[in-house]
Design a protein around this motif. Sequence first.
Motif, PDB file in Angstrom:
ATOM      1  N   ARG A  32       1.059  -1.426   0.205  1.00 13.50           N
ATOM      2  CA  ARG A  32      -0.406  -0.010  -0.058  1.00 13.50           C
ATOM      3  C   ARG A  32       0.727   1.279  -0.194  1.00 13.50           C
ATOM      4  NH1 ARG A  32      -2.853  -3.393   2.277  1.00 13.50           N
ATOM      5  NH2 ARG A  32      -5.204  -4.446   1.540  1.00 13.50           N
ATOM      6  N   SER A  33       1.995   1.072  -0.426  1.00 10.56           N
ATOM      7  CA  SER A  33       3.039   2.496   0.491  1.00 10.56           C
ATOM      8  C   SER A  33       4.144   2.286  -0.673  1.00 10.56           C
ATOM      9  CB  SER A  33       3.659   1.969   1.606  1.00 10.56           C
ATOM     10  OG  SER A  33       2.716   2.409   2.461  1.00 10.56           O
ATOM     11  N   ASP A  36       1.317   4.004  -5.962  1.00 16.19           N
ATOM     12  CA  ASP A  36      -0.004   3.760  -6.178  1.00 16.19           C
ATOM     13  C   ASP A  36      -0.256   4.012  -7.727  1.00 16.19           C
ATOM     14  OD1 ASP A  36      -2.596   4.007  -6.882  1.00 16.19           O
ATOM     15  OD2 ASP A  36      -3.276   6.630  -5.707  1.00 16.19           O
ATOM     16  N   HIS A 352       7.948  -3.381   8.398  1.00 13.96           N
ATOM     17  CA  HIS A 352       7.411  -2.726   8.393  1.00 13.96           C
ATOM     18  C   HIS A 352       7.090  -2.682   9.867  1.00 13.96           C
ATOM     19  CE1 HIS A 352       5.694  -6.443   8.804  1.00 13.96           C
ATOM     20  NE2 HIS A 352       4.934  -6.841   8.400  1.00 13.96           N
ATOM     21  N   ASP A 440       2.806   3.799  11.967  1.00 14.74           N
ATOM     22  CA  ASP A 440       3.423   3.894  10.881  1.00 14.74           C
ATOM     23  C   ASP A 440       4.449   5.142   9.604  1.00 14.74           C
ATOM     24  OD1 ASP A 440       0.371   3.639  10.711  1.00 14.74           O
ATOM     25  OD2 ASP A 440      -0.377   5.699  12.125  1.00 14.74           O
ATOM     26  N   ARG A 443       5.985   3.465   7.668  1.00 17.74           N
ATOM     27  CA  ARG A 443       5.735   3.357   6.519  1.00 17.74           C
ATOM     28  C   ARG A 443       4.307   4.168   5.649  1.00 17.74           C
ATOM     29  NH1 ARG A 443       1.229  -1.235  10.058  1.00 17.74           N
ATOM     30  NH2 ARG A 443       2.969  -2.623  10.967  1.00 17.74           N
ATOM     31  N   VAL A 444       5.076   5.570   5.361  1.00 15.77           N
ATOM     32  CA  VAL A 444       4.660   6.581   5.229  1.00 15.77           C
ATOM     33  C   VAL A 444       5.086   6.033   3.356  1.00 15.77           C
ATOM     34  CG1 VAL A 444       5.184   8.913   4.521  1.00 15.77           C
ATOM     35  CG2 VAL A 444       5.579   7.732   6.267  1.00 15.77           C
ATOM     36  N   PRO A 445       4.631   6.409   1.758  1.00 10.96           N
ATOM     37  CA  PRO A 445       4.572   6.631   1.247  1.00 10.96           C
ATOM     38  C   PRO A 445       5.423   6.592   0.728  1.00 10.96           C
ATOM     39  CG  PRO A 445       2.258   6.778   1.253  1.00 10.96           C
ATOM     40  CD  PRO A 445       3.628   6.921   2.944  1.00 10.96           C
ATOM     41  N   ALA A 462      -2.422  10.168  -1.035  1.00  9.59           N
ATOM     42  CA  ALA A 462      -1.277   9.199  -1.055  1.00  9.59           C
ATOM     43  C   ALA A 462      -2.133   9.123   0.624  1.00  9.59           C
ATOM     44  CB  ALA A 462      -0.166   9.651  -0.215  1.00  9.59           C
ATOM     45  N   HIS A 463      -1.964   7.728   0.735  1.00 10.11           N
ATOM     46  CA  HIS A 463      -2.882   7.219   2.096  1.00 10.11           C
ATOM     47  C   HIS A 463      -2.856   7.508   3.696  1.00 10.11           C
ATOM     48  CE1 HIS A 463      -0.508   3.317   3.576  1.00 10.11           C
ATOM     49  NE2 HIS A 463      -0.433   3.857   2.021  1.00 10.11           N
ATOM     50  N   GLN A 466       2.870  12.234   3.746  1.00 13.00           N
ATOM     51  CA  GLN A 466       4.014  12.474   3.207  1.00 13.00           C
ATOM     52  C   GLN A 466       5.150  13.657   3.304  1.00 13.00           C
ATOM     53  OE1 GLN A 466       3.373  11.807  -0.985  1.00 13.00           O
ATOM     54  NE2 GLN A 466       4.957   9.934  -1.173  1.00 13.00           N
TER      55      GLN A 466
END
Length: 568
Positions: A32-33, A36, A352, A440, A443-445, A462-463, A466
């Motif tokens: 997920r990171s 996309d 992670h 988290d 897990r930053v994109p 971005a979920h 950043q």
Amino acid sequence: MPNAHSTDTVTGRDPSGADWWREAVVYQVYPRSFADGNGDGIGDLRGVLSHLDHLVELGVDAVWFSPFYPSALTDGGYDVDDYRDVDPAIGTLEEFDEVVRRLGEAGIKVVIDIVANHSSDRHAWFREALAAGRGSRARERYVFREGRGENGELPPSDWPAFFGGPAWTRVADGQWYLHLFTPHQPDWNWADAEVRADFLRTLRFWADRGVAGFRVDAAMCLTKDLSEPLPDWDDVLPGFPALVGGADGRGEGVLFGEGQNPIYDRDDVQEVYAEWRALFDSYEPPRFAVAEAWVAAHRRARYASPRSLGQVFNFDLLLASWDATAFGEVIRQNLGLAEASGSSSTWVLSNHDMPRHATRLAADPVNGTDPAGGTLDAPPPPGGTGLDRARAASMLILALPGSAYLYQGEELGLPEVSLPREVAQDPVTGKEDAAVPSRDGCRVPLPWNTQAPFFGFSEHAAHLPQPTWFGDLSVALQSGDPGSTLSLYRRALRIRRQLRTEGPVTWLDLGPRLVAFTRGARWTSVTNFGDTPAYLPPGDVLLSSRPLVDGMLPADSTAWLRNPASPA
Ligand code: GLC
Ligand code: CA
């Protein structure tokens, strides 16, 4: 070709055959990171397909994908709704096949995550169990019990959840179900034949799709002591620290007892893995597995045995501080353990679940200061030692025999990012009694280019946010810079590919601040944990994590040398 293999002259093993994993560099993708592909802010398989060149140029042997299964994401995908499908937000099975095929064409294998301790509470069998009620067959697949107390209002035992609170949640009809993680992750009953058979089916499903191996999540948790009445932790292990206990930073790791713990590291979990091993070995080449088992070092061999999963994570360096003695002891101990178990060692500096090592290693244990990561607006303070130490530590593990597990973004030297509470996704955020801090921040994109606000991760969203400065660490910027961390990793992996079959470690004693060894006849690695430059042994410098100073190895750095006596 990214992977030119040759037969190991020491062991006679062919690293491109069944033993490929013994000396592999495995790159962890947190899907997920990563990237996309369709602009919805969630990394996906299209994103992976559009960045295959990054993995090829880095020169990894395998990619391990964290869960991509359908999931409500109450625990980052480790809450699985359906084990034999891809989350529609991440892609399709056809896209997954394309990833396996295209990576395979580049000589890169695929490893996937198997979450076998628990499903999600949206799994069809858990919904069925809730609906079917007490005493039903459906409830036997999970662990449902009556509570204690006059009206069953107390949990059935004192077992703790990793992520805080009790490991039991009560349902509408009054029964309780077991969950060692969040209440959205009900534990499977591994004494149940149908559960066991269903996981064999899942393993076969993916092995048949060309998956080379499996990372087995929470591997020490699956079986429990379900004898009646349920044993309390406190009766079996009185006074024993309830969760992460005994991590001494020098390799003993996490202690859960000697197999008598009611919920962790029970001896009978190996019966499950013996069944899995038979399935793995029915494939050609045999499928590989690595256990995520947070257990004491001396109990790891059970998971690493060729009759069990075959390899186990050594997380000792995630717990070690930046110190020559600590690193040296961890390395010595783990090389010995791996050999004794018939496996190869593993090395992990980031994943992670833990603060990124570019931040973690900057901690100052003497003054007890917390390492400073970045925030959304400000990068880590300049002049910090974290990145230097991270680069040195990465080169150190890449010179060792065994498998190196790299976590996406460490090749960019990304620091941990402290995020505001409002954007938190990790269920442990803010939980005082959880065994880990919020995850988290690692897990930053990823930043792919310099274009704010999403830096090539996505066009539109971005979920997790950043930082504004992430472009400075982007793949695009670092690719063209020979001094960048990305260039260091690429060169290190290239040299490792040529030299990794050199042979066992011979320690060199260069003083208490240095960890130094040769591999076979040709390859020497020296790491300076001290704060002043150190003399290097003779030899041609192949690579150093910081520029040498008057021919000396600066503080917080590693150099690799080619020994003078060796043939060119
Ligand atoms: C493992 C995973 C972690 C997850 C947990 C529960 O420790 O690495 O991310 O939260 O298992 O599945
Ligand atoms: Ca997407």
